[in-house]
Design an enzyme around this catalytic site. Structure first.
Site, PDB file in Angstrom:
ATOM      1  N   ASN A  80     -46.119 -23.340 -18.606  1.00 34.95           N
ATOM      2  CA  ASN A  80     -44.810 -22.771 -18.309  1.00 34.95           C
ATOM      3  C   ASN A  80     -45.013 -21.275 -18.098  1.00 34.95           C
ATOM      4  O   ASN A  80     -45.160 -20.511 -19.048  1.00 34.95           O
ATOM      5  CB  ASN A  80     -43.907 -23.067 -19.514  1.00 34.95           C
ATOM      6  CG  ASN A  80     -42.462 -22.724 -19.272  1.00 34.95           C
ATOM      7  OD1 ASN A  80     -42.147 -21.891 -18.420  1.00 34.95           O
ATOM      8  ND2 ASN A  80     -41.573 -23.344 -20.024  1.00 34.95           N
ATOM      9  N   GLU A 101     -37.814 -27.220 -22.986  1.00 33.22           N
ATOM     10  CA  GLU A 101     -38.316 -27.296 -21.604  1.00 33.22           C
ATOM     11  C   GLU A 101     -39.675 -27.982 -21.515  1.00 33.22           C
ATOM     12  O   GLU A 101     -39.904 -28.824 -20.644  1.00 33.22           O
ATOM     13  CB  GLU A 101     -38.473 -25.887 -21.034  1.00 33.22           C
ATOM     14  CG  GLU A 101     -37.235 -25.395 -20.343  1.00 33.22           C
ATOM     15  CD  GLU A 101     -37.372 -23.968 -19.848  1.00 33.22           C
ATOM     16  OE1 GLU A 101     -38.378 -23.298 -20.158  1.00 33.22           O
ATOM     17  OE2 GLU A 101     -36.454 -23.528 -19.147  1.00 33.22           O
ATOM     18  N   HIS A 122     -32.847 -22.793 -14.080  1.00 32.12           N
ATOM     19  CA  HIS A 122     -32.812 -23.315 -15.459  1.00 32.12           C
ATOM     20  C   HIS A 122     -32.449 -24.804 -15.491  1.00 32.12           C
ATOM     21  O   HIS A 122     -31.934 -25.314 -16.487  1.00 32.12           O
ATOM     22  CB  HIS A 122     -31.783 -22.556 -16.340  1.00 32.12           C
ATOM     23  CG  HIS A 122     -32.098 -21.116 -16.564  1.00 32.12           C
ATOM     24  ND1 HIS A 122     -31.131 -20.132 -16.543  1.00 32.12           N
ATOM     25  CD2 HIS A 122     -33.264 -20.480 -16.812  1.00 32.12           C
ATOM     26  CE1 HIS A 122     -31.691 -18.961 -16.774  1.00 32.12           C
ATOM     27  NE2 HIS A 122     -32.990 -19.133 -16.928  1.00 32.12           N
ATOM     28  N   LYS A 129     -46.704 -19.703 -21.326  1.00 36.87           N
ATOM     29  CA  LYS A 129     -46.627 -20.613 -22.458  1.00 36.87           C
ATOM     30  C   LYS A 129     -47.344 -21.900 -22.079  1.00 36.87           C
ATOM     31  O   LYS A 129     -47.355 -22.293 -20.911  1.00 36.87           O
ATOM     32  CB  LYS A 129     -45.165 -20.917 -22.802  1.00 36.87           C
ATOM     33  CG  LYS A 129     -44.454 -19.711 -23.389  1.00 36.87           C
ATOM     34  CD  LYS A 129     -43.094 -20.076 -23.936  1.00 36.87           C
ATOM     35  CE  LYS A 129     -42.016 -19.843 -22.920  1.00 36.87           C
ATOM     36  NZ  LYS A 129     -40.692 -20.182 -23.315  1.00 36.87           N
ATOM     37  N   LEU A 185     -28.490 -19.141 -22.381  1.00 34.41           N
ATOM     38  CA  LEU A 185     -28.445 -17.689 -22.608  1.00 34.41           C
ATOM     39  C   LEU A 185     -29.753 -17.244 -23.246  1.00 34.41           C
ATOM     40  O   LEU A 185     -29.932 -17.348 -24.460  1.00 34.41           O
ATOM     41  CB  LEU A 185     -27.254 -17.344 -23.523  1.00 34.41           C
ATOM     42  CG  LEU A 185     -25.880 -17.915 -23.120  1.00 34.41           C
ATOM     43  CD1 LEU A 185     -24.835 -17.596 -24.177  1.00 34.41           C
ATOM     44  CD2 LEU A 185     -25.447 -17.392 -21.757  1.00 34.41           C
ATOM     45  N   GLY A 186     -30.679 -16.796 -22.411  1.00 33.48           N
ATOM     46  CA  GLY A 186     -31.966 -16.304 -22.905  1.00 33.48           C
ATOM     47  C   GLY A 186     -32.218 -14.947 -22.278  1.00 33.48           C
ATOM     48  O   GLY A 186     -31.281 -14.158 -22.096  1.00 33.48           O
ATOM     49  N   GLY A 240     -33.100 -14.715 -19.194  1.00 34.03           N
ATOM     50  CA  GLY A 240     -32.267 -15.042 -18.033  1.00 34.03           C
ATOM     51  C   GLY A 240     -31.093 -15.867 -18.525  1.00 34.03           C
ATOM     52  O   GLY A 240     -31.227 -16.605 -19.509  1.00 34.03           O
TER      53      GLY A 240
HETATM   54  P1  AMP Z   1     -35.476 -16.962 -24.266  1.00 34.55           P
HETATM   55  O1  AMP Z   1     -35.582 -16.403 -22.874  1.00 34.55           O
HETATM   56  O2  AMP Z   1     -34.741 -18.253 -24.319  1.00 34.55           O
HETATM   57  O3  AMP Z   1     -36.791 -17.003 -24.990  1.00 34.55           O
HETATM   58  O4  AMP Z   1     -34.555 -15.931 -25.064  1.00 34.55           O
HETATM   59  C1  AMP Z   1     -35.037 -14.661 -25.414  1.00 34.55           C
HETATM   60  C2  AMP Z   1     -33.902 -13.796 -25.859  1.00 34.55           C
HETATM   61  O5  AMP Z   1     -33.162 -14.415 -26.914  1.00 34.55           O
HETATM   62  C3  AMP Z   1     -34.365 -12.467 -26.475  1.00 34.55           C
HETATM   63  O6  AMP Z   1     -34.580 -11.490 -25.519  1.00 34.55           O
HETATM   64  C4  AMP Z   1     -33.201 -12.102 -27.358  1.00 34.55           C
HETATM   65  O7  AMP Z   1     -32.303 -11.327 -26.607  1.00 34.55           O
HETATM   66  C5  AMP Z   1     -32.513 -13.412 -27.663  1.00 34.55           C
HETATM   67  N1  AMP Z   1     -32.552 -13.743 -29.096  1.00 34.55           N
HETATM   68  C6  AMP Z   1     -33.523 -14.354 -29.783  1.00 34.55           C
HETATM   69  N2  AMP Z   1     -33.180 -14.463 -31.083  1.00 34.55           N
HETATM   70  C7  AMP Z   1     -31.956 -13.896 -31.222  1.00 34.55           C
HETATM   71  C8  AMP Z   1     -31.050 -13.674 -32.315  1.00 34.55           C
HETATM   72  N3  AMP Z   1     -31.326 -14.066 -33.562  1.00 34.55           N
HETATM   73  N4  AMP Z   1     -29.876 -13.061 -32.042  1.00 34.55           N
HETATM   74  C9  AMP Z   1     -29.570 -12.649 -30.808  1.00 34.55           C
HETATM   75  N5  AMP Z   1     -30.381 -12.827 -29.735  1.00 34.55           N
HETATM   76  C10 AMP Z   1     -31.556 -13.438 -29.941  1.00 34.55           C
END
Ligand code: AMP
Length: 414
Positions: free
Chosen positions: A7, A399, A185, A14, A214-215, A217
């Site tokens: 990934n 994923e 996504h 990853k 919500l990540g 992206g």
């Molecule tokens: P992802 O792309 O799904 O790995 O999401 C990464 C993003 O998740 C990071 O940049 C953070 O902004 C957010 N994130 C992770 N843990 C937390 C948390 N405990 N509270 C708020 N945002 C978080």
């Protein structure tokens, strides 16, 4: 069957190794082995976990990324984190490919022609598709005899109707130039819709679901009876919600204004002001939470600064939530109703504050959050009040497992 999943992101690689059984109907299972490489400038960090949870972590200087990825994969068959006797046990490799364009929508065995097709659409998602192709070439070298399968993040949105995927610009832009909404996504939006139906004990075909990925992206999908009918990302992963460093949707007139430069500035020079690279860099890497807060692209740090009364961090949070609420409303309108609202990915899974703020103005849609359940949510979890018309779920993104499942089905000819 031992399946290796790669990934690739723009600054991460990853990888996970799964052992899946042909007829297993179980939900997600943890991988036998997992590796993650992160690059930040010329700094490189490697995390590797095996099935016993053993972790090795090393920091180094990024020189040749491909060599680092090869070394990471080797940790699965040699050294203290090994879970295989030899690399020969791996039977198939699956890759997340961000953009499949109009032609590649279903999981497909990677051949020279498919590689060329992925390369052809790389101009729309250059960082991601190139990284995906490098992963394919690395596996060709390390494991030359196994089949490789590409799974596309755009694929799930192949069911969007024309009114959702065609932009209101001259029709020739679509017909001649292929400019249309693709959506992204998809691997996670699809997984979350299935998982939601199974958690609720309902038939997916009967449900109207909005999934909020919500990540780093961020995108939403409107899923009607298991089919994606609308989504917030578009031709590229830049459209839609505000993100960590991406602006999301803005008035296209702003770009015209910026490109034209300031007519009263004697130093006005179109080429300097309008640099495509500069606009690309600004909207993709300097905007979003980072651009508004000036603090970070990471929601955790934005929230921390907000608690410390940093006004711009507070504003970044408010804009993020405002845009999220409006987009959930738009997706619900596209669906003509709403049964389930899902929060997933880094922010969606971990931030009770974002989920609470997003849901506060959605009562008119039938969304009623159980605040205690929301605060203590350990995904996968239902965080809606007992009588809430809309079920609100927090679902952990899976994923890599989803890609492995698709590879298994593909390898078994289903
Ligand atoms: P992802 O792309 O799904 O790995 O999401 C990464 C993003 O998740 C990071 O940049 C953070 O902004 C957010 N994130 C992770 N843990 C937390 C948390 N405990 N509270 C708020 N945002 C978080």
């Amino acid at each position: 069957m031992k399946i290796l999943v790669l990934n690739s992101g723009s600054s991460t690689q990853k990888s996970a190794l799964f052992d899946l059984e042909q007829n297993s109907s179980h939900g997600p299972i943890p991988p036998l082995w997992e590796g993650k490489l992160e690059w930040d400038g010329d700094k490189e960090t490697l995390h590797v976990h095996n099935h016993t949870g053993q972790e090795i972590r090393s920091n180094g200087k990024a020189s040749v990324q491909r060599a680092s990825v090869a070394a990471m994969l080797e940790n699965s068959w040699s050294g203290p984190t090994a879970v295989l006797k030899s690399r020969g046990e791996i039977e198939v490799a699956g890759h997340r490919i961000v953009h499949g364009g109009a032609k590649l929508t279903q999981p497909v065995r990677i051949t020279p022609e498919i590689k060329q097709e992925i390369e052809n659409v790389a101009s729309i998602a250059p960082l991601h598709n190139q990284a995906g192709l490098e992963g394919v070439e690395l596996v060709e070298k390390l494991l030359p005899n196994i089949p490789q399968v590409a799974v596309f993040d755009t694929g799930f949105h192949r069911t969007l109707p024309p009114q959702a995927f065609i932009y209101p610009v001259p029709y020739s832009w679509y017909e001649r130039d292929g400019i249309r909404r693709f959506g992204f996504h998809g691997i996670n939006h699809e997984y979350c819709s299935h998982r939601a139906a199974s958690l609720l004990g309902r038939e997916l075909s009967t449900l109207k679901i909005v999934t909020c990925h919500l990540g780093n992206g961020c995108s939403l999908a409107a899923i009607d009876g298991g089919k994606s009918i609308d989504t917030t990302m578009g031709f590229t992963p830049l459209e839609g919600l505000m993100m960590g460093t991406r602006s999301g949707s803005i008035d296209p007139g702003i770009l015209i204004h910026v490109m034209a430069g300031n007519p009263t500035d004697p130093r006005r020079n179109r080429r300097d002001v309008a640099h495509v690279e500069l606009i690309d860099e600004t909207l993709n890497r300097q905007s979003g939470l980072l651009g508004i807060s000036g603090v970070s692209s990471d929601m955790r740090e934005v929230l921390h600064a907000t608690r410390n009364r940093n006004e711009r961090a507070g504003l970044a949070f408010d804009i993020f939530v405002h845009r999220l609420q409006s987009a959930i409303g738009a997706m619900a309108a596209s669906l003509g109703g709403l049964d389930v609202l899902v929060f997933t990915a880094g922010i969606g899974e971990n931030s009770a504050e974002v989920r609470l703020a997003a849901c506060t103005r959605l009562k008119f849609l039938g969304v009623e959050l159980d605040e205690a359940a929301n605060s203590n949510a350990n995904p996968d979890a239902d965080i809606s009040l007992h009588g809430s018309r809309v079920r609100v779920l927090v679902i952990r993104a899976q994923e890599d497992w989803s890609i492995a499942r698709k590879c298994l089905r593909f390898a078994s000819g289903a």
